[in-house]
Write a protein that holds these residues in place. Structure first.
Motif, PDB file in Angstrom:
ATOM      1  N   LYS A  15      13.982  -1.719   1.834  1.00 20.29           N
ATOM      2  CA  LYS A  15      14.693  -2.530   0.853  1.00 20.29           C
ATOM      3  C   LYS A  15      16.069  -2.888   1.388  1.00 20.29           C
ATOM      4  O   LYS A  15      16.825  -2.019   1.820  1.00 20.29           O
ATOM      5  CB  LYS A  15      14.832  -1.782  -0.475  1.00 20.29           C
ATOM      6  CG  LYS A  15      15.497  -2.634  -1.544  1.00 20.29           C
ATOM      7  CD  LYS A  15      15.670  -1.909  -2.858  1.00 20.29           C
ATOM      8  CE  LYS A  15      16.296  -2.844  -3.902  1.00 20.29           C
ATOM      9  NZ  LYS A  15      16.570  -2.172  -5.174  1.00 20.29           N
ATOM     10  N   THR A  26      18.432  -9.834   1.137  1.00 17.79           N
ATOM     11  CA  THR A  26      17.718 -10.838   1.882  1.00 17.79           C
ATOM     12  C   THR A  26      18.510 -11.320   3.092  1.00 17.79           C
ATOM     13  O   THR A  26      19.745 -11.472   3.029  1.00 17.79           O
ATOM     14  CB  THR A  26      17.373 -12.042   0.984  1.00 17.79           C
ATOM     15  OG1 THR A  26      16.832 -13.089   1.796  1.00 17.79           O
ATOM     16  CG2 THR A  26      18.602 -12.574   0.278  1.00 17.79           C
ATOM     17  N   ASP A  36      18.599  -8.270  -3.574  1.00 18.38           N
ATOM     18  CA  ASP A  36      17.700  -7.248  -3.056  1.00 18.38           C
ATOM     19  C   ASP A  36      16.266  -7.746  -2.899  1.00 18.38           C
ATOM     20  O   ASP A  36      15.781  -8.551  -3.693  1.00 18.38           O
ATOM     21  CB  ASP A  36      17.687  -6.041  -3.989  1.00 18.38           C
ATOM     22  CG  ASP A  36      19.072  -5.441  -4.161  1.00 18.38           C
ATOM     23  OD1 ASP A  36      19.947  -5.758  -3.349  1.00 18.38           O
ATOM     24  OD2 ASP A  36      19.271  -4.665  -5.110  1.00 18.38           O
ATOM     25  N   THR A  37      15.595  -7.205  -1.876  1.00 20.51           N
ATOM     26  CA  THR A  37      14.183  -7.499  -1.667  1.00 20.51           C
ATOM     27  C   THR A  37      13.595  -6.462  -0.723  1.00 20.51           C
ATOM     28  O   THR A  37      14.298  -5.899   0.123  1.00 20.51           O
ATOM     29  CB  THR A  37      13.978  -8.907  -1.081  1.00 20.51           C
ATOM     30  OG1 THR A  37      12.584  -9.146  -0.883  1.00 20.51           O
ATOM     31  CG2 THR A  37      14.688  -9.060   0.257  1.00 20.51           C
ATOM     32  N   ASN A  38      12.299  -6.182  -0.851  1.00 15.56           N
ATOM     33  CA  ASN A  38      11.584  -5.467   0.196  1.00 15.56           C
ATOM     34  C   ASN A  38      11.301  -6.459   1.317  1.00 15.56           C
ATOM     35  O   ASN A  38      10.979  -7.634   1.056  1.00 15.56           O
ATOM     36  CB  ASN A  38      10.275  -4.894  -0.340  1.00 15.56           C
ATOM     37  CG  ASN A  38      10.498  -3.689  -1.234  1.00 15.56           C
ATOM     38  OD1 ASN A  38      11.300  -2.815  -0.919  1.00 15.56           O
ATOM     39  ND2 ASN A  38       9.795  -3.639  -2.357  1.00 15.56           N
ATOM     40  N   LEU A  39      11.394  -5.995   2.554  1.00 17.12           N
ATOM     41  CA  LEU A  39      11.229  -6.929   3.661  1.00 17.12           C
ATOM     42  C   LEU A  39      10.784  -6.221   4.936  1.00 17.12           C
ATOM     43  O   LEU A  39      10.870  -5.006   5.066  1.00 17.12           O
ATOM     44  CB  LEU A  39      12.527  -7.701   3.921  1.00 17.12           C
ATOM     45  CG  LEU A  39      13.854  -6.943   4.146  1.00 17.12           C
ATOM     46  CD1 LEU A  39      13.907  -6.211   5.465  1.00 17.12           C
ATOM     47  CD2 LEU A  39      15.025  -7.896   4.034  1.00 17.12           C
ATOM     48  N   GLU A  80       9.664 -11.527   3.408  1.00 13.21           N
ATOM     49  CA  GLU A  80      10.300 -10.927   2.246  1.00 13.21           C
ATOM     50  C   GLU A  80       9.427 -11.031   1.004  1.00 13.21           C
ATOM     51  O   GLU A  80       8.663 -11.983   0.832  1.00 13.21           O
ATOM     52  CB  GLU A  80      11.654 -11.592   1.997  1.00 13.21           C
ATOM     53  CG  GLU A  80      12.570 -11.484   3.202  1.00 13.21           C
ATOM     54  CD  GLU A  80      13.955 -12.037   2.975  1.00 13.21           C
ATOM     55  OE1 GLU A  80      14.820 -11.847   3.857  1.00 13.21           O
ATOM     56  OE2 GLU A  80      14.195 -12.672   1.919  1.00 13.21           O
ATOM     57  N   GLU A  81       9.590 -10.041   0.126  1.00 12.95           N
ATOM     58  CA  GLU A  81       8.800  -9.978  -1.104  1.00 12.95           C
ATOM     59  C   GLU A  81       9.428 -10.772  -2.237  1.00 12.95           C
ATOM     60  O   GLU A  81       8.746 -11.292  -3.113  1.00 12.95           O
ATOM     61  CB  GLU A  81       8.629  -8.524  -1.535  1.00 12.95           C
ATOM     62  CG  GLU A  81       7.755  -8.342  -2.755  1.00 12.95           C
ATOM     63  CD  GLU A  81       7.612  -6.880  -3.136  1.00 12.95           C
ATOM     64  OE1 GLU A  81       6.586  -6.530  -3.746  1.00 12.95           O
ATOM     65  OE2 GLU A  81       8.516  -6.089  -2.832  1.00 12.95           O
ATOM     66  N   GLY A  82      10.755 -10.871  -2.244  1.00 15.38           N
ATOM     67  CA  GLY A  82      11.430 -11.569  -3.323  1.00 15.38           C
ATOM     68  C   GLY A  82      11.966 -10.622  -4.368  1.00 15.38           C
ATOM     69  O   GLY A  82      11.809  -9.393  -4.290  1.00 15.38           O
ATOM     70  N   THR A  83      12.618 -11.185  -5.391  1.00 14.41           N
ATOM     71  CA  THR A  83      13.317 -10.403  -6.398  1.00 14.41           C
ATOM     72  C   THR A  83      12.961 -10.887  -7.799  1.00 14.41           C
ATOM     73  O   THR A  83      12.932 -12.091  -8.051  1.00 14.41           O
ATOM     74  CB  THR A  83      14.839 -10.532  -6.198  1.00 14.41           C
ATOM     75  OG1 THR A  83      15.169 -10.162  -4.870  1.00 14.41           O
ATOM     76  CG2 THR A  83      15.590  -9.636  -7.175  1.00 14.41           C
ATOM     77  N   THR A  96       9.482 -12.701  -7.225  1.00 12.23           N
ATOM     78  CA  THR A  96       8.621 -11.887  -6.368  1.00 12.23           C
ATOM     79  C   THR A  96       7.335 -12.644  -6.063  1.00 12.23           C
ATOM     80  O   THR A  96       6.807 -13.367  -6.906  1.00 12.23           O
ATOM     81  CB  THR A  96       8.285 -10.560  -7.071  1.00 12.23           C
ATOM     82  OG1 THR A  96       9.507  -9.884  -7.387  1.00 12.23           O
ATOM     83  CG2 THR A  96       7.431  -9.674  -6.191  1.00 12.23           C
ATOM     84  N   GLN A 107      14.043 -18.990  -5.535  1.00  9.53           N
ATOM     85  CA  GLN A 107      14.483 -17.772  -4.856  1.00  9.53           C
ATOM     86  C   GLN A 107      15.630 -18.048  -3.883  1.00  9.53           C
ATOM     87  O   GLN A 107      16.600 -17.299  -3.837  1.00  9.53           O
ATOM     88  CB  GLN A 107      13.294 -17.180  -4.083  1.00  9.53           C
ATOM     89  CG  GLN A 107      13.610 -16.017  -3.173  1.00  9.53           C
ATOM     90  CD  GLN A 107      13.647 -14.701  -3.897  1.00  9.53           C
ATOM     91  OE1 GLN A 107      13.418 -14.642  -5.095  1.00  9.53           O
ATOM     92  NE2 GLN A 107      13.944 -13.643  -3.180  1.00  9.53           N
TER      93      GLN A 107
END
Length: 378
Positions: free
Chosen positions: A161, A164, A188-191, A209-212, A216, A287
């Motif tokens: 996490k 971005t 924030d994002t998982n990436l 990236e997964e997005g927020t 998402t 996004q």
């Protein structure tokens, strides 16, 4: 004679045995050598070796207290235009206390440097009215504990996490508190991202990236972000581009940083994004294009009067004719403790007045707010 010799021999034996036992009783085991914490200066100041390992650890963070007045902006750098559109929630007095704990580790391996970073925020704040919906009033807002960063990086490959790449690689919109009066990106994002150094001042990054939040990804196709930077003594040129897989839209930003003198530094950043497939309540925001319309621009700089005092300013404007201005003076009382006083101005359309087919025809409202920030970094 034999009896006497036997008695003397027995006495001598008893004395020898007693002496041996006495000697055994006072023998003390050798102490284990003490293992002191060793400083690790490979990754910068503040690191030390975790005892018994080759891993270097640093613990840091900050305490921050904000006090705000007026109806422009929010305390935590959220989407201030959205706050304004929702009906001027911050119209009197508000405050927020935050404790941020950060950890950093580093270790050299045969595959490159192995690094980790975490940031956890503990907050206690309020809002200027009862927006909780449960009657608990203005002390009910913003009591949250959040994990804002948690990533692992080996060489150039980072997973976890993070903010971005679309924001952190190109940089933020100035050294003002409210740098998002006209929003420039998401957080924030998982990436999964890969950083590379091409030499001669060039660096780059590619990120999946997964997005927020509502942005998402809704399938197995990730958002894709790429960036390239050239850095020299005079400043830097940076560009990022993003593909939003939810809406199949493309956005990008280009930034120029210039070090005019050792006291004065300036920047200008422009963004452009498509919105052909957007159907998010007609707001035209995605996004990676959170500003109004197709384009937006930010500019500003920092002037250092001395080692303790600096002046920071930013002006932002977008395609929907939303205008933001922020300026502050930051003063470092003692090393690690800074007080910042800022004034913010926003002229933007309200959500309940908007014509979804032509946002620029919406009624614009001007608002002014101020923030005083006390921050102790450690």
């Amino acid at each position: 004679m034999n009896i006497k010799s036997l008695l003397l021999g027995s006495a001598a034996a008893l004395i020898a045995v007693s002496g041996a036992r006495a000697a055994d009783a006072v023998v003390v085991a050798e102490p284990e050598p003490a293992e002191y914490v060793k400083i690790c200066d490979v990754y910068g100041a503040g690191y030390f070796y975790i005892p018994g390992t080759e891993t270097c650890l640093r613990i840091g963070g900050y305490l921050r207290y904000d006090m705000g007045v007026g109806d422009s902006g929010s305390l935590d750098g959220a989407n201030n235009v959205a706050d304004h559109m929702d009906g001027d929630r911050h119209d009197t007095y508000y405050k927020n206390m935050r404790f941020t704990l950060r950890t950093y580790t580093g270790q050299e391996t045969e595959l490159g440097t192995l690094k980790t970073f975490t940031e956890t925020r503990f907050q206690f704040g309020n809002s200027s009215g009862d927006y909780s919906g449960d009657g608990t009033g203005w002390q009910a807002g913003n009591k949250a504990t959040t994990l804002n960063f948690a990533w692992i990086q080996l060489g150039g490959l980072r997973v976890g996490k993070d903010e971005t790449v679309y924001d952190q690689f190109i940089g933020y919109a100035g050294n003002v508190i409210q740098d998002t009066l006209i929003p420039y990106g998401v957080k924030d994002t998982n990436l999964i991202s890969y950083y590379f150094d091409a030499g001669s001042g060039f660096t780059g990054v590619v990120s999946l990236e997964e997005g927020t939040g509502v942005n998402t990804i809704d399938s197995y196709v990730p958002h894709v972000v790429g960036g390239l930077k050239y850095k020299a003594d005079w400043g830097a040129i940076t560009g990022v581009v993003a593909y939003d897989s939810n809406y199949e839209e493309v956005s990008g930003k280009v930034r120029l940083d210039v070090t005019v003198t050792k006291e004065l530094s300036l920047f200008v950043m422009g963004g452009y994004g498509t919105n052909d497939n957007i159907n998010d309540f007609g707001t035209g925001r995605t996004q990676y294009k959170p500003w109004g319309g197709n384009w937006a621009i930010w500019g500003g700089g920092t002037y250092k009067f001395n080692d303790k005092t600096s002046f920071n300013a930013q002006v932002s404007y977008d395609d929907w004719k939303n205008l933001g201005v922020a300026a502050n003076v930051a003063y470092t009382i003692v090393p690690g403790y800074t007080i910042t006083a800022e004034v913010d101005y926003l002229n933007a359309g309200k959500f309940d007045d908007v014509d979804f087919n032509n946002w620029t025809k919406a009624d614009k409202k001007s608002s002014v707010g101020g923030i005083v920030r006390f921050q102790r970094n450690f």
